[in-house]
Design a protein around this motif. Structure first.
Motif, PDB file in Angstrom:
ATOM      1  N   ALA A 152      36.760 101.499  44.562  1.00 41.67           N
ATOM      2  CA  ALA A 152      37.967 100.709  44.286  1.00 41.67           C
ATOM      3  C   ALA A 152      38.495 100.312  45.645  1.00 41.67           C
ATOM      4  N   SER A 153      38.639  99.023  45.871  1.00 42.34           N
ATOM      5  CA  SER A 153      39.034  98.658  47.237  1.00 42.34           C
ATOM      6  C   SER A 153      40.539  98.438  47.340  1.00 42.34           C
ATOM      7  N   THR A 154      41.093  98.851  48.454  1.00 40.41           N
ATOM      8  CA  THR A 154      42.510  98.663  48.734  1.00 40.41           C
ATOM      9  C   THR A 154      42.708  97.206  49.158  1.00 40.41           C
ATOM     10  N   PRO A 155      43.628  96.461  48.512  1.00 37.33           N
ATOM     11  CA  PRO A 155      43.829  95.055  48.896  1.00 37.33           C
ATOM     12  C   PRO A 155      44.245  94.947  50.363  1.00 37.33           C
ATOM     13  N   PRO A 156      43.836  93.857  51.043  1.00 36.26           N
ATOM     14  CA  PRO A 156      44.072  93.715  52.496  1.00 36.26           C
ATOM     15  C   PRO A 156      45.545  93.872  52.895  1.00 36.26           C
ATOM     16  N   VAL A 173      45.164 105.651  47.495  1.00 37.51           N
ATOM     17  CA  VAL A 173      45.956 105.528  46.258  1.00 37.51           C
ATOM     18  C   VAL A 173      45.113 104.972  45.101  1.00 37.51           C
ATOM     19  N   LEU A 174      44.555 103.778  45.295  1.00 37.60           N
ATOM     20  CA  LEU A 174      43.774 103.155  44.205  1.00 37.60           C
ATOM     21  C   LEU A 174      42.499 103.942  43.912  1.00 37.60           C
ATOM     22  N   GLN A 175      41.968 104.572  44.942  1.00 35.69           N
ATOM     23  CA  GLN A 175      40.729 105.352  44.763  1.00 35.69           C
ATOM     24  C   GLN A 175      41.007 106.579  43.886  1.00 35.69           C
ATOM     25  N   ARG A 176      42.110 107.270  44.167  1.00 39.95           N
ATOM     26  CA  ARG A 176      42.433 108.454  43.348  1.00 39.95           C
ATOM     27  C   ARG A 176      42.711 108.035  41.905  1.00 39.95           C
TER      28      ARG A 176
END
Ligand code: UGA
Ligand code: MN
Length: 340
Positions: A152-156, A173-176
């Protein structure tokens, strides 16, 4: 007369000499025939030896193939055994967000070997990227652990830059959340969820401390918050406050590594998630609040929070400043095809 005798003697002498040469010539021929036969024998023996070694090699090759097939079978069996809850103890779901950097492989490799020593776990590794990398895939495959590889990628706009101080934006955050989604969909039976960052150090006894968590179990974390350790304060087996310099007024003033949550609690709060909006250093508190918890729900572990079994070690950023210099001075530098 004498002349005649001399001639006869000469003839007889010559005849004898020829006879002698003739006899010895036979012997010489015999000798060279013998040595030829001997050489032929030797060649024959060598040929036989080569043939028998060839067939031995064939047998060994077949044996090696059989053993490799057997090994593959055993490895598959080991995988399924590790994937099964056959120990009768609650399973620990370990969530590790990870991002690409020079030290990623080293950190993940070390963590994987720690986890190898812990029974009945499932390791969920979530890459902060828009696809799964071969590097992480290989670390997981080599670990032989029961694991799930997600991304899951964190937006730039919320992603930490190389040069940013690392407290500037929340990480993982998004990965967890992706891991929590996977758990809600896939986790079976009873279990515990633990958030294990890839750069911390874990004593394997920590996992037994958390295994029988009713709601949330808590313990100290070493080398964090610019203190020797941070910890819940415990009185009469209950958490009564926080040993932390930074923002002790947070509802749950703990590092991510300092608690584990019962799986059922995650299931029964399907919307609970990490939030970018939680505020600096507030990820942990924000999640535990969404899970409807109060301080009185916390279960102190590690001898009433007197033992440090996890350290917020952080890996030093590696410098590559000599690569450029090396190229200038020697006209070559590290092979980019060698994975680090
Ligand atoms: C501290 C806490 O220990 C973390 O649990 C907490 O998430 C973090 O602060 C925060 O407040 O966001 P710290 O050592 O400063 O952790 O952070 P990192 O170790 O750099 O990052 C935490 C995890 O997120 C690591 O597993 C890391 O690989 C991952 N990460 C980091 C990403 O997935 N993406 C990133 O861009 C950076
Ligand atoms: Mn860290």
């Amino acid at each position: 007369m004498i002349q005649r005798k001399l001639i006869n003697l000469y003839i007889a002498g010559t005849a004898l000499a020829f006879l002698w040469i003739f006899i010895n010539f036979g012997l010489w021929c015999d000798d060279s025939r013998d040595s030829l036969e001997l050489e032929q024998k030797k060649v024959q023996i060598l040929q036989q030896k080569t043939e028998s070694q060839k067939s031995q090699i064939e047998v060994l090759k077949r044996h090696k193939d059989e053993l490799s097939a057997e090994l593959k079978k055993l490895e598959r069996r080991l995988d399924t055994l590790q994937g099964e809850d056959n120990s009768g103890v609650p399973r620990i779901y370990i969530i590790t967000p990870t991002h690409n950097r020079l030290e990623q492989k080293a950190d993940l490799t070390r963590l994987s070997y720690t986890l190898r020593l812990v029974p009945n776990i499932h390791w969920i590794v979530v890459e902060d990227a828009d696809h799964k990398s071969d590097l992480v895939k290989n670390v997981l495959a080599n670990s032989k652990l029961s694991c799930s590889h997600l991304f899951a990628s964190t937006p730039p706009n919320v992603k930490l830059k190389e040069t940013d101080p690392n407290w500037l934006k929340p990480r993982g955050v998004l990965q967890r959340n992706e891991a929590l989604r996977w758990i809600r969909l896939n986790a079976k039976n009873s279990g515990v969820v633990y958030l294990a960052d890839d750069d911390n150090t874990y004593d394997i006894r920590l996992f037994e401390e958390m295994r029988y968590t009713q709601k949330v179990s808590v313990w100290p974390v070493g080398l964090v918050g610019y203190l020797r350790y941070e910890s819940p304060k415990v009185r009469n087996k209950k958490v009564v406050g926080w040993h932390t310099y930074w923002k002790p007024q947070r509802k749950f003033a703990m590092d991510m590594a300092g608690f584990a949550v019962n799986l059922e609690l995650i299931r029964s709060h399907p919307k609970a998630a990490f939030r970018m909006s939680a505020g600096r250093g507030n990820q942990e508190s924000d999640l535990l609040t969404q899970l409807g918890l109060e301080m009185s729900d916390l279960e102190p572990r590690a001898d009433d929070c007197t033992k440090v079994l996890v350290w917020h070690t952080r890996t030093e950023k590696s410098s590559l400043k000599n690569e450029e210099k090396m190229l200038k001075l020697y006209n070559y530098n590290s092979d980019p095809n060698i994975e680090v």
